[in-house]
Motif scaffolding. Structure first.
Motif, PDB file in Angstrom:
ATOM      1  N   GLY A  77       0.826  -1.202   0.000  1.00 28.54           N
ATOM      2  CA  GLY A  77       0.000   0.000   0.000  1.00 28.54           C
ATOM      3  C   GLY A  77       0.858   1.249   0.000  1.00 28.54           C
ATOM      4  O   GLY A  77       2.006   1.241  -0.427  1.00 28.54           O
ATOM      5  N   GLN A  78       0.282   2.328   0.497  1.00 25.03           N
ATOM      6  CA  GLN A  78       0.963   3.623   0.495  1.00 25.03           C
ATOM      7  C   GLN A  78       1.983   3.718   1.643  1.00 25.03           C
ATOM      8  O   GLN A  78       1.680   3.346   2.764  1.00 25.03           O
ATOM      9  CB  GLN A  78      -0.045   4.759   0.623  1.00 25.03           C
ATOM     10  CG  GLN A  78      -0.895   4.951  -0.617  1.00 25.03           C
ATOM     11  CD  GLN A  78      -0.091   5.459  -1.805  1.00 25.03           C
ATOM     12  OE1 GLN A  78       0.943   6.092  -1.676  1.00 25.03           O
ATOM     13  NE2 GLN A  78      -0.579   5.164  -2.999  1.00 25.03           N
ATOM     14  N   ASN A  79       3.162   4.226   1.322  1.00 27.19           N
ATOM     15  CA  ASN A  79       4.230   4.467   2.286  1.00 27.19           C
ATOM     16  C   ASN A  79       4.673   5.914   2.095  1.00 27.19           C
ATOM     17  O   ASN A  79       4.946   6.338   0.966  1.00 27.19           O
ATOM     18  CB  ASN A  79       5.421   3.541   2.012  1.00 27.19           C
ATOM     19  CG  ASN A  79       5.084   2.075   2.210  1.00 27.19           C
ATOM     20  OD1 ASN A  79       5.399   1.492   3.240  1.00 27.19           O
ATOM     21  ND2 ASN A  79       4.457   1.451   1.219  1.00 27.19           N
ATOM     22  N   TYR A  80       4.752   6.652   3.205  1.00 23.39           N
ATOM     23  CA  TYR A  80       5.105   8.065   3.145  1.00 23.39           C
ATOM     24  C   TYR A  80       6.296   8.344   4.058  1.00 23.39           C
ATOM     25  O   TYR A  80       6.323   7.885   5.200  1.00 23.39           O
ATOM     26  CB  TYR A  80       3.931   8.934   3.608  1.00 23.39           C
ATOM     27  CG  TYR A  80       2.679   8.766   2.784  1.00 23.39           C
ATOM     28  CD1 TYR A  80       2.505   9.480   1.599  1.00 23.39           C
ATOM     29  CD2 TYR A  80       1.658   7.910   3.194  1.00 23.39           C
ATOM     30  CE1 TYR A  80       1.358   9.348   0.845  1.00 23.39           C
ATOM     31  CE2 TYR A  80       0.506   7.765   2.441  1.00 23.39           C
ATOM     32  CZ  TYR A  80       0.356   8.480   1.266  1.00 23.39           C
ATOM     33  OH  TYR A  80      -0.789   8.338   0.523  1.00 23.39           O
ATOM     34  N   PHE A  81       7.255   9.138   3.541  1.00 21.09           N
ATOM     35  CA  PHE A  81       8.445   9.487   4.310  1.00 21.09           C
ATOM     36  C   PHE A  81       8.762  10.967   4.119  1.00 21.09           C
ATOM     37  O   PHE A  81       8.650  11.496   3.011  1.00 21.09           O
ATOM     38  CB  PHE A  81       9.642   8.647   3.860  1.00 21.09           C
ATOM     39  CG  PHE A  81       9.392   7.169   3.927  1.00 21.09           C
ATOM     40  CD1 PHE A  81       9.533   6.486   5.127  1.00 21.09           C
ATOM     41  CD2 PHE A  81       8.982   6.468   2.806  1.00 21.09           C
ATOM     42  CE1 PHE A  81       9.282   5.117   5.200  1.00 21.09           C
ATOM     43  CE2 PHE A  81       8.729   5.103   2.863  1.00 21.09           C
ATOM     44  CZ  PHE A  81       8.876   4.433   4.068  1.00 21.09           C
ATOM     45  N   ILE A  82       9.174  11.616   5.206  1.00 18.09           N
ATOM     46  CA  ILE A  82       9.579  13.019   5.157  1.00 18.09           C
ATOM     47  C   ILE A  82      10.846  13.199   5.992  1.00 18.09           C
ATOM     48  O   ILE A  82      11.191  12.341   6.804  1.00 18.09           O
ATOM     49  CB  ILE A  82       8.476  13.970   5.697  1.00 18.09           C
ATOM     50  CG1 ILE A  82       8.258  13.759   7.211  1.00 18.09           C
ATOM     51  CG2 ILE A  82       7.184  13.804   4.922  1.00 18.09           C
ATOM     52  CD1 ILE A  82       7.346  14.799   7.862  1.00 18.09           C
ATOM     53  N   CYS A  83      11.511  14.328   5.779  1.00 17.11           N
ATOM     54  CA  CYS A  83      12.523  14.811   6.719  1.00 17.11           C
ATOM     55  C   CYS A  83      11.807  15.879   7.527  1.00 17.11           C
ATOM     56  O   CYS A  83      11.208  16.795   6.951  1.00 17.11           O
ATOM     57  CB  CYS A  83      13.728  15.409   5.992  1.00 17.11           C
ATOM     58  SG  CYS A  83      14.945  16.120   7.143  1.00 17.11           S
ATOM     59  N   ASN A  84      11.855  15.779   8.852  1.00 19.01           N
ATOM     60  CA  ASN A  84      11.087  16.744   9.649  1.00 19.01           C
ATOM     61  C   ASN A  84      11.930  17.893  10.200  1.00 19.01           C
ATOM     62  O   ASN A  84      11.478  18.641  11.046  1.00 19.01           O
ATOM     63  CB  ASN A  84      10.273  16.060  10.753  1.00 19.01           C
ATOM     64  CG  ASN A  84      11.097  15.553  11.912  1.00 19.01           C
ATOM     65  OD1 ASN A  84      12.324  15.611  11.909  1.00 19.01           O
ATOM     66  ND2 ASN A  84      10.420  15.029  12.911  1.00 19.01           N
ATOM     67  N   TYR A  85      13.156  18.076   9.694  1.00 20.75           N
ATOM     68  CA  TYR A  85      13.917  19.269  10.048  1.00 20.75           C
ATOM     69  C   TYR A  85      13.183  20.475   9.450  1.00 20.75           C
ATOM     70  O   TYR A  85      12.625  20.381   8.347  1.00 20.75           O
ATOM     71  CB  TYR A  85      15.341  19.192   9.506  1.00 20.75           C
ATOM     72  CG  TYR A  85      16.274  18.349  10.356  1.00 20.75           C
ATOM     73  CD1 TYR A  85      15.933  17.068  10.755  1.00 20.75           C
ATOM     74  CD2 TYR A  85      17.502  18.836  10.743  1.00 20.75           C
ATOM     75  CE1 TYR A  85      16.794  16.307  11.524  1.00 20.75           C
ATOM     76  CE2 TYR A  85      18.377  18.075  11.506  1.00 20.75           C
ATOM     77  CZ  TYR A  85      18.006  16.815  11.901  1.00 20.75           C
ATOM     78  OH  TYR A  85      18.848  16.058  12.660  1.00 20.75           O
ATOM     79  N   VAL A  86      13.220  21.578  10.125  1.00 22.29           N
ATOM     80  CA  VAL A  86      12.463  22.767   9.720  1.00 22.29           C
ATOM     81  C   VAL A  86      12.750  23.127   8.261  1.00 22.29           C
ATOM     82  O   VAL A  86      13.903  23.321   7.878  1.00 22.29           O
ATOM     83  CB  VAL A  86      12.779  23.964  10.644  1.00 22.29           C
ATOM     84  CG1 VAL A  86      12.094  25.230  10.151  1.00 22.29           C
ATOM     85  CG2 VAL A  86      12.362  23.655  12.075  1.00 22.29           C
ATOM     86  N   ILE A  92       8.894  11.682   0.130  1.00 24.15           N
ATOM     87  CA  ILE A  92       8.497  10.772  -0.938  1.00 24.15           C
ATOM     88  C   ILE A  92       7.257  10.006  -0.529  1.00 24.15           C
ATOM     89  O   ILE A  92       7.036   9.711   0.642  1.00 24.15           O
ATOM     90  CB  ILE A  92       9.630   9.782  -1.338  1.00 24.15           C
ATOM     91  CG1 ILE A  92      10.103   8.971  -0.140  1.00 24.15           C
ATOM     92  CG2 ILE A  92      10.775  10.507  -2.023  1.00 24.15           C
ATOM     93  CD1 ILE A  92      11.083   7.852  -0.505  1.00 24.15           C
ATOM     94  N   ALA A  93       6.451   9.687  -1.542  1.00 27.95           N
ATOM     95  CA  ALA A  93       5.271   8.844  -1.375  1.00 27.95           C
ATOM     96  C   ALA A  93       5.435   7.663  -2.320  1.00 27.95           C
ATOM     97  O   ALA A  93       5.704   7.851  -3.510  1.00 27.95           O
ATOM     98  CB  ALA A  93       4.005   9.627  -1.711  1.00 27.95           C
ATOM     99  N   ILE A  94       5.271   6.461  -1.786  1.00 30.77           N
ATOM    100  CA  ILE A  94       5.486   5.255  -2.578  1.00 30.77           C
ATOM    101  C   ILE A  94       4.321   4.306  -2.381  1.00 30.77           C
ATOM    102  O   ILE A  94       3.920   4.017  -1.245  1.00 30.77           O
ATOM    103  CB  ILE A  94       6.806   4.563  -2.159  1.00 30.77           C
ATOM    104  CG1 ILE A  94       7.974   5.459  -2.531  1.00 30.77           C
ATOM    105  CG2 ILE A  94       6.928   3.187  -2.794  1.00 30.77           C
ATOM    106  CD1 ILE A  94       9.318   4.954  -2.092  1.00 30.77           C
ATOM    107  N   ASN A  95       3.804   3.796  -3.492  1.00 30.20           N
ATOM    108  CA  ASN A  95       2.769   2.770  -3.433  1.00 30.20           C
ATOM    109  C   ASN A  95       3.421   1.435  -3.750  1.00 30.20           C
ATOM    110  O   ASN A  95       3.962   1.244  -4.846  1.00 30.20           O
ATOM    111  CB  ASN A  95       1.643   3.067  -4.440  1.00 30.20           C
ATOM    112  CG  ASN A  95       0.537   2.053  -4.324  1.00 30.20           C
ATOM    113  OD1 ASN A  95       0.207   1.596  -3.225  1.00 30.20           O
ATOM    114  ND2 ASN A  95      -0.059   1.685  -5.432  1.00 30.20           N
TER     115      ASN A  95
END
Length: 122
Positions: A99-108, A117-120
């Motif tokens: 399914g859907q996988n979402y990743f971010i860098c949360n530094y300001v 990135i968003a990956i299915n």
């Protein structure tokens, strides 16, 4: 009695082969390619076919970036939800779920600068 044991052995062998073939097909992707996990990687997944069980490798400088597995809402808002898994090693390996996988860098400012990135994974 020997027939029962033989049948169990065949079932066990078939199960082993199925599990082994699924693991052998898993791919490893380096997020961002040679440039690694950095700004403007939002389009990096385009044109790739991801499967559940594939591994993403995030290479970056620890202390300069991180990787956070987030929900769709966290991805859209660039906000880290409470309880989200945060990776900080600089060489993170994350297996994709179906399914859907979402990743971010949360530094300001990083997520807002395309470090997400968003990956299915099918």
């Amino acid at each position: 009695m020997a027939l029962g044991r033989g049948s169990a052995l065949v079932v066990l062998l078939v199960c082993f082969l199925v599990i082994h073939s699924e693991l052998a097909q898993a791919a490893i992707y380096t997020v961002g390619g040679a440039g690694g996990w950095t700004f403007n990687t939002i389009a990096w997944p385009n044109g790739k076919n991801f499967k559940a069980g594939d591994t993403l490798v995030f290479n970056y400088s620890p202390g300069a970036h991180n990787v956070v597995a987030v929900s769709k809402a966290g991805y859209g808002s660039c906000k880290t939800p409470r309880g989200a898994k945060v990776y900080r090693s600089g060489k993170d390996q994350i297996r994709l779920a179906r399914g859907q996988n979402y990743f971010i860098c949360n530094y300001v400012g990083h997520c807002e600068s395309g470090m997400k990135i968003a990956i299915n994974a099918v």
